[in-house]
Design a protein around this motif. Structure first.
Motif, mmCIF file in Angstrom:
data_model
loop_
_atom_site.group_PDB
_atom_site.id
_atom_site.type_symbol
_atom_site.label_atom_id
_atom_site.label_comp_id
_atom_site.label_asym_id
_atom_site.label_seq_id
_atom_site.Cartn_x
_atom_site.Cartn_y
_atom_site.Cartn_z
ATOM 1 N N SER A 173 -11.472 -40.852 -12.448
ATOM 2 C CA SER A 173 -10.199 -41.553 -12.257
ATOM 3 C C SER A 173 -9.836 -41.599 -10.776
ATOM 4 O O SER A 173 -10.263 -40.748 -9.993
ATOM 5 N N PRO A 174 -9.040 -42.601 -10.397
ATOM 6 C CA PRO A 174 -8.595 -42.668 -8.994
ATOM 7 C C PRO A 174 -7.885 -41.388 -8.549
ATOM 8 O O PRO A 174 -8.054 -40.952 -7.411
ATOM 9 N N GLU A 175 -7.111 -40.765 -9.460
ATOM 10 C CA GLU A 175 -6.404 -39.526 -9.106
ATOM 11 C C GLU A 175 -7.393 -38.406 -8.800
ATOM 12 O O GLU A 175 -7.212 -37.658 -7.837
ATOM 13 N N MET A 176 -8.443 -38.304 -9.616
ATOM 14 C CA MET A 176 -9.449 -37.261 -9.372
ATOM 15 C C MET A 176 -10.178 -37.518 -8.066
ATOM 16 O O MET A 176 -10.431 -36.591 -7.302
ATOM 17 N N ARG A 177 -10.518 -38.775 -7.825
ATOM 18 C CA ARG A 177 -11.202 -39.111 -6.568
ATOM 19 C C ARG A 177 -10.316 -38.768 -5.369
ATOM 20 O O ARG A 177 -10.812 -38.263 -4.359
ATOM 21 N N GLU A 178 -9.024 -39.022 -5.494
ATOM 22 C CA GLU A 178 -8.082 -38.696 -4.425
ATOM 23 C C GLU A 178 -8.042 -37.187 -4.173
ATOM 24 O O GLU A 178 -8.093 -36.741 -3.029
ATOM 25 N N GLN A 179 -7.936 -36.417 -5.269
ATOM 26 C CA GLN A 179 -7.921 -34.951 -5.137
ATOM 27 C C GLN A 179 -9.218 -34.453 -4.513
ATOM 28 O O GLN A 179 -9.200 -33.563 -3.660
ATOM 29 N N ALA A 180 -10.338 -35.002 -4.954
ATOM 30 C CA ALA A 180 -11.644 -34.589 -4.433
ATOM 31 C C ALA A 180 -11.727 -34.870 -2.935
ATOM 32 O O ALA A 180 -12.144 -34.007 -2.158
ATOM 33 N N ASP A 181 -11.320 -36.080 -2.533
ATOM 34 C CA ASP A 181 -11.329 -36.444 -1.107
ATOM 35 C C ASP A 181 -10.435 -35.506 -0.305
ATOM 36 O O ASP A 181 -10.832 -35.007 0.749
ATOM 37 N N ALA A 182 -9.225 -35.266 -0.807
ATOM 38 C CA ALA A 182 -8.257 -34.437 -0.092
ATOM 39 C C ALA A 182 -8.771 -33.008 0.083
ATOM 40 O O ALA A 182 -8.504 -32.368 1.097
ATOM 41 N N ALA A 183 -9.533 -32.517 -0.904
ATOM 42 C CA ALA A 183 -10.040 -31.144 -0.842
ATOM 43 C C ALA A 183 -11.310 -31.035 0.001
ATOM 44 O O ALA A 183 -11.752 -29.938 0.311
ATOM 45 N N GLY A 184 -11.900 -32.179 0.350
ATOM 46 C CA GLY A 184 -13.072 -32.146 1.215
ATOM 47 C C GLY A 184 -14.392 -32.473 0.549
ATOM 48 O O GLY A 184 -15.455 -32.254 1.134
ATOM 49 N N ALA A 185 -14.348 -33.001 -0.684
ATOM 50 C CA ALA A 185 -15.598 -33.409 -1.336
ATOM 51 C C ALA A 185 -16.157 -34.646 -0.650
ATOM 52 O O ALA A 185 -15.406 -35.507 -0.194
ATOM 53 N N LEU A 186 -17.473 -34.739 -0.582
ATOM 54 C CA LEU A 186 -18.120 -35.884 0.049
ATOM 55 C C LEU A 186 -18.276 -37.056 -0.907
ATOM 56 O O LEU A 186 -18.344 -38.194 -0.487
ATOM 57 N N PHE A 187 -18.366 -36.747 -2.212
ATOM 58 C CA PHE A 187 -18.540 -37.811 -3.205
ATOM 59 C C PHE A 187 -18.195 -37.314 -4.590
ATOM 60 O O PHE A 187 -18.063 -36.113 -4.817
ATOM 61 N N LEU A 188 -18.033 -38.274 -5.493
ATOM 62 C CA LEU A 188 -17.839 -37.982 -6.906
ATOM 63 C C LEU A 188 -18.706 -38.980 -7.675
ATOM 64 O O LEU A 188 -18.535 -40.183 -7.529
ATOM 65 N N VAL A 189 -19.672 -38.468 -8.431
ATOM 66 C CA VAL A 189 -20.542 -39.290 -9.266
ATOM 67 C C VAL A 189 -20.063 -39.130 -10.700
ATOM 68 O O VAL A 189 -19.965 -38.009 -11.197
ATOM 69 N N ALA A 190 -19.735 -40.251 -11.337
ATOM 70 C CA ALA A 190 -19.267 -40.192 -12.719
ATOM 71 C C ALA A 190 -20.451 -40.314 -13.673
ATOM 72 O O ALA A 190 -21.389 -41.068 -13.432
ATOM 73 N N LYS A 191 -20.407 -39.513 -14.762
ATOM 74 C CA LYS A 191 -21.419 -39.619 -15.816
ATOM 75 C C LYS A 191 -21.105 -40.873 -16.631
ATOM 76 O O LYS A 191 -19.937 -41.188 -16.800
ATOM 77 N N PRO A 192 -22.079 -41.590 -17.148
ATOM 78 C CA PRO A 192 -23.510 -41.336 -16.996
ATOM 79 C C PRO A 192 -23.981 -41.777 -15.612
ATOM 80 O O PRO A 192 -23.497 -42.761 -15.063
ATOM 81 N N PHE A 193 -24.924 -41.053 -15.053
ATOM 82 C CA PHE A 193 -25.429 -41.346 -13.719
ATOM 83 C C PHE A 193 -26.917 -41.650 -13.797
ATOM 84 O O PHE A 193 -27.562 -41.396 -14.807
#
Length: 119
Positions: free
Chosen positions: A85-105
């Motif tokens: 979700s956009p909210e999860m991607r935002e949280q991930a970015d804010a915390a310093g994650a480089l990427f988020l790959v959603a399943k299925p990948f």
């Protein structure tokens, strides 16, 4: 490359490992069953990359990332999760994650996010 894969599903960890190999990454991989275990492994082994699920018992992936950063650990970190979700991607970015790959990948989706990290 030394990589930690954190996911509470053993089957999903195996799928991630297999997909990384299909993408051409024959790395030294250590598996963790939750964020707390991944935190201990990452602090002890200083891996080159952490790939983590988001939803896990004991310590979630986002809590793992925040704990690593709070400990001064800037290991490259990415999420492999069933939600993107956009909210999860935002949280991930804010915390310093480089990427988020959603399943299925796919092997290709891993290459797309990992190649910039390796460059």
């Amino acid at each position: 490359m030394r990589v930690v894969i954190a996911d509470d599903s053993r089957v999903m960890r195996q799928i991630v490992v297999r997909t990384l190999r299909q993408a051409g990454y024959d790395w030294d991989i250590t598996e963790a069953a939750d964020g707390a275990e991944a935190f201990q492994i990452a602090r002890a082994e200083q891996p080159d990359l952490v790939l983590s699920d988001w939803n896990m018992p004991n310590m979630t992936g986002i809590d793992l990332l925040r704990a690593l950063r709070a400990a001064g650990d800037d290991v490259p970190f990415g999420f492999v999760t069933s939600e993107g979700s956009p909210e999860m991607r935002e949280q991930a970015d804010a915390a310093g994650a480089l990427f988020l790959v959603a399943k299925p990948f796919t092997a290709e989706s891993f290459r797309d996010v990992i190649e910039p990290v390796l460059a």
